[in-house]
Design a protein around this motif. Sequence first.
Motif, PDB file in Angstrom:
ATOM      1  N   PHE A   3       0.813  -1.216   0.000  1.00  0.00           N
ATOM      2  CA  PHE A   3       0.000   0.000   0.000  1.00  0.00           C
ATOM      3  C   PHE A   3       0.854   1.277   0.000  1.00  0.00           C
ATOM      4  O   PHE A   3       0.542   2.226  -0.712  1.00  0.00           O
ATOM      5  N   ALA A   4       1.912   1.263   0.796  1.00  0.00           N
ATOM      6  CA  ALA A   4       2.811   2.423   0.786  1.00  0.00           C
ATOM      7  C   ALA A   4       3.449   2.548  -0.597  1.00  0.00           C
ATOM      8  O   ALA A   4       3.595   3.650  -1.143  1.00  0.00           O
ATOM      9  N   ALA A   5       3.807   1.391  -1.180  1.00  0.00           N
ATOM     10  CA  ALA A   5       4.414   1.397  -2.514  1.00  0.00           C
ATOM     11  C   ALA A   5       3.440   1.960  -3.543  1.00  0.00           C
ATOM     12  O   ALA A   5       3.823   2.722  -4.437  1.00  0.00           O
ATOM     13  N   LEU A   6       2.172   1.579  -3.412  1.00  0.00           N
ATOM     14  CA  LEU A   6       1.151   2.072  -4.333  1.00  0.00           C
ATOM     15  C   LEU A   6       1.010   3.593  -4.250  1.00  0.00           C
ATOM     16  O   LEU A   6       0.958   4.286  -5.279  1.00  0.00           O
ATOM     17  N   LEU A   7       0.984   4.111  -3.023  1.00  0.00           N
ATOM     18  CA  LEU A   7       0.837   5.564  -2.860  1.00  0.00           C
ATOM     19  C   LEU A   7       2.063   6.304  -3.402  1.00  0.00           C
ATOM     20  O   LEU A   7       1.926   7.360  -4.023  1.00  0.00           O
ATOM     21  N   ASP A   8       3.246   5.714  -3.179  1.00  0.00           N
ATOM     22  CA  ASP A   8       4.465   6.318  -3.752  1.00  0.00           C
ATOM     23  C   ASP A   8       4.358   6.393  -5.271  1.00  0.00           C
ATOM     24  O   ASP A   8       4.719   7.393  -5.892  1.00  0.00           O
ATOM     25  N   GLU A   9       3.871   5.308  -5.831  1.00  0.00           N
ATOM     26  CA  GLU A   9       3.718   5.205  -7.284  1.00  0.00           C
ATOM     27  C   GLU A   9       2.749   6.268  -7.808  1.00  0.00           C
ATOM     28  O   GLU A   9       3.025   6.962  -8.795  1.00  0.00           O
ATOM     29  N   LEU A  10       1.622   6.402  -7.125  1.00  0.00           N
ATOM     30  CA  LEU A  10       0.609   7.395  -7.528  1.00  0.00           C
ATOM     31  C   LEU A  10       1.188   8.806  -7.448  1.00  0.00           C
ATOM     32  O   LEU A  10       0.979   9.626  -8.343  1.00  0.00           O
ATOM     33  N   GLU A  11       1.927   9.048  -6.382  1.00  0.00           N
ATOM     34  CA  GLU A  11       2.510  10.370  -6.188  1.00  0.00           C
ATOM     35  C   GLU A  11       3.530  10.673  -7.295  1.00  0.00           C
ATOM     36  O   GLU A  11       3.567  11.767  -7.854  1.00  0.00           O
ATOM     37  N   LYS A  12       4.329   9.656  -7.587  1.00  0.00           N
ATOM     38  CA  LYS A  12       5.380   9.813  -8.588  1.00  0.00           C
ATOM     39  C   LYS A  12       4.778  10.102  -9.970  1.00  0.00           C
ATOM     40  O   LYS A  12       5.212  11.016 -10.669  1.00  0.00           O
ATOM     41  N   SER A  13       3.748   9.327 -10.333  1.00  0.00           N
ATOM     42  CA  SER A  13       3.174   9.504 -11.671  1.00  0.00           C
ATOM     43  C   SER A  13       2.519  10.870 -11.797  1.00  0.00           C
ATOM     44  O   SER A  13       2.545  11.494 -12.843  1.00  0.00           O
ATOM     45  N   GLU A  14       1.960  11.356 -10.693  1.00  0.00           N
ATOM     46  CA  GLU A  14       1.355  12.676 -10.728  1.00  0.00           C
ATOM     47  C   GLU A  14       2.423  13.765 -10.830  1.00  0.00           C
ATOM     48  O   GLU A  14       2.254  14.750 -11.541  1.00  0.00           O
TER      49      GLU A  14
END
Lengths: 62, 181
Positions: free
Chosen positions: A44-55
Motif C-alpha cells: 500500500f505504501a508502494a502504491l501511494l508512492d507510485e501514484l505520487e510519482k506519476s502525478e
Amino acid sequence: MGWAMQKPKDEQARPLNEMAVRQIGKKLRESFDEVVNEPVPDRFAALLDELEKSEGEQDKDR
Amino acid sequence: MTARADFKADLLGAIPNLRAFALSLSGASDRADDLVQETLVKAWHKQASFQPGTNIKAWLFTILRNEFYSQMRKKGREVSDAEGTLTEAMAIHPDQMGKLDLADMQRALQMLPDDQREAIILIGASGMSYEEAAKVCGCATGTVKSRVSRARARLAAILDVDDAAEYGPDAVATHVMAKTA
C-alpha cells in the motif's frame, strides 16, 4: 436430542437482553480491531508512492 | 507540507481501518486488500472532491463501500441472504466453553443481508456515529438505527448468544473466581 432443537424459530421477535448486546458489541469490536492492529502490507505504501510519482511527472509535463 | 503530501499521509493513516472494513464487508482477506487498493487509487484521483478538514475516514469508507457493491454487481454474485434462509442451516455454535472465535464473527457477518451487515460493521465494529454511517450508506440516520438493531438480533440468533444461559461457563467461572478470591 430434541430439547436443543425446540428453540423458538422467530428469534428476531424477541428483544435482546443487555448481555447479548454487549457480548456481540465486544466481539464485533475485537474482530475489527484485530485487523486494524495488523501491520500494513508494504504494497500500500508502494502504491501511494507510485501514484505520487506519476502525478509528479504529469506536473513536469505541463 | 504540501496539500498532496498531507493527503497522502491521511490515506496512509486510514489504511488499517480500511482493511478492517473491507474484510468485514467481503469476508475474504485477499479480496479485502484488493478492495483497499482500488479504494486508494480511486481516492487519489478524486482528491479534488475531498474537503480538507472534513472526515476522511467516512469519505474513504464511502468509496470502499461503493467499490465493493459495484464489484459484486459486476460479478453478478448474490451473497446476501435477505430471507435468512441460510441462517438457520449455517448457525454457528460456540465451543463448549461458550467462547466465540473471532473467525466465527466474520462468518456470521457474511450471513447478514448487505444493508444490515454494513450498518452493524460501521456502528458496532468501527465505532462510527449514526450520522457518519448514514452518510457512508447514503440513507437516513433512522434507517441505520433500525438496520443495526435487526443485525444485532440476527447475529445473536446466528451466534447463539440470545439467551443469558449461553453465558453459562464464562459467567459461572467469573462468579466462582470472584467468590473464592
